[in-house]
Design an enzyme around this catalytic site. Structure first.
Site, PDB file in Angstrom:
ATOM      1  N   ILE A 167      -3.137  -6.128  -1.391  1.00  0.00           N
ATOM      2  CA  ILE A 167      -2.048  -6.814  -0.707  1.00  0.00           C
ATOM      3  C   ILE A 167      -2.162  -6.672   0.803  1.00  0.00           C
ATOM      4  CG2 ILE A 167       0.442  -6.839  -0.329  1.00  0.00           C
ATOM      5  CD1 ILE A 167       0.816  -6.071  -3.248  1.00  0.00           C
ATOM      6  N   LYS A 207       7.756   5.821  -5.536  1.00  0.00           N
ATOM      7  CA  LYS A 207       8.251   4.469  -5.285  1.00  0.00           C
ATOM      8  C   LYS A 207       9.768   4.409  -5.368  1.00  0.00           C
ATOM      9  CE  LYS A 207       4.240   2.718  -4.475  1.00  0.00           C
ATOM     10  NZ  LYS A 207       3.900   2.263  -3.105  1.00  0.00           N
ATOM     11  N   TYR A 223       3.688   8.555  -9.491  1.00  0.00           N
ATOM     12  CA  TYR A 223       3.710   7.260  -8.799  1.00  0.00           C
ATOM     13  C   TYR A 223       5.118   6.683  -8.752  1.00  0.00           C
ATOM     14  CZ  TYR A 223       2.583   2.355  -7.788  1.00  0.00           C
ATOM     15  OH  TYR A 223       2.532   1.098  -7.230  1.00  0.00           O
ATOM     16  N   ASN A 247       2.351  -0.149   3.784  1.00  0.00           N
ATOM     17  CA  ASN A 247       1.815  -0.610   2.509  1.00  0.00           C
ATOM     18  C   ASN A 247       0.870   0.392   1.849  1.00  0.00           C
ATOM     19  OD1 ASN A 247       0.735  -2.829   0.570  1.00  0.00           O
ATOM     20  ND2 ASN A 247      -1.090  -2.249   1.732  1.00  0.00           N
TER      21      ASN A 247
END
Length: 276
Positions: A22, A163, A159, A94
């Site tokens: 991304i 997030k 993870y 990011n």
């Protein structure tokens, strides 16, 4: 008052984790729209390739070496953008990694590394960026989280936790940053076709290309919206699952994961996570 929206004349954009996926696609997209884009990542050679690819675009790519896990590196990166490249108008945080954390094989390394990059790496960039933007009186910050932060899923203890923390961080900071003239945004992708998700051996609902993800983010960055989420057909359902009682939530997630897992050798587990 309408939130600040960065335009090319306001200064540079900074994208972390821009060597692939991304981040790389977004850097090319924004350079194609005439922005000056500063990029950082661990793979210097990939950033140079990105810079070369953007040579014919209306904007430009500026390669700045630095590791998001090193707070001093990030202070130097922001200073370079401020004093050498026209000032920092927009930052897209990011950079991220995915390391599975399974109950039968818990270890400190997976959690330490995940939190160092995904969470502390964001903080290391936020602190100097906010300081300079506050002094200027305007700016725009987008934190890239994931739909995996909405709720727990198998192998996601590290993870998903990072997030989820980023979601809460962005929500909390929005109150104060808004008063400083800094437009805070949260990016929550679903499944994006990157090197990370390429390792998955199961069906990924709503899978989109990195280029389509970059288009969605670029459009969202030009809006006053707090959350930029895509594809909505997947992420809205993922968010709604968390309104269910836990007994029903666990049952549905198990059914989804088991239903999409092909036969494989015992002990091998897929990565059930959206990713950058």
């Amino acid at each position: 008052m309408r939130p600040f929206i960065a335009r090319p004349e306001h200064g540079a954009i900074w994208i972390t984790g821009a060597s692939s996926g991304i981040g790389r696609a977004l850097a090319l997209k924004l350079a194609g729209e005439g922005y000056k884009v500063a990029v950082t990542a661990r793979r210097h050679d990939k950033l140079l390739e990105l810079q070369a690819e953007a040579q014919e675009l209306p904007g430009s790519i500026i390669v700045l070496d630095g590791d998001v896990t090193n707070a001093e590196d990030m202070e130097h990166t922001v200073a370079a953008i401020e004093y050498q490249h026209g000032g920092l108008a927009l930052v897209v945080l990011n950079a991220g990694i995915y390391l599975p954390a399974r109950g039968e094989d818990l270890n400190h390394e997976v959690f330490d590394r995940s939190f160092a990059v995904n969470l502390h790496g964001v903080v290391n960039c936020l602190v100097p960026a906010v300081r300079h933007m506050r002094a200027r009186g305007y700016g725009q910050i987008a934190i890239v989280s994931s739909a995996a932060g909405y709720g727990g899923v198998p192998a996601g203890a590290a993870y998903g936790a990072t997030k989820a923390a980023l979601i809460n961080m962005a929500e909390s900071l929005n109150f104060e940053l808004d008063r400083m003239g800094i437009h805070m945004q949260l990016v929550t992708p679903g499944f994006v076709d990157t090197a990370l998700t390429g390792k998955n051996k199961f069906s990924m609902p709503g899978l989109i290309s990195a280029e389509d993800a970059a288009k969605a983010i670029a459009a969202g960055l030009k809006s006053p919206a707090f959350e930029i989420t895509f594809p909505k057909s997947f992420t809205y359902r993922a968010k709604l699952l968390n309104f269910l009682p836990y007994s029903l939530y666990f049952r549905i997630i198990r059914r989804i994961i088991d239903g999409r897992r092909p036969s494989r050798a015992a002990g091998h587990h897929p990565n059930p996570h959206p990713a950058e």
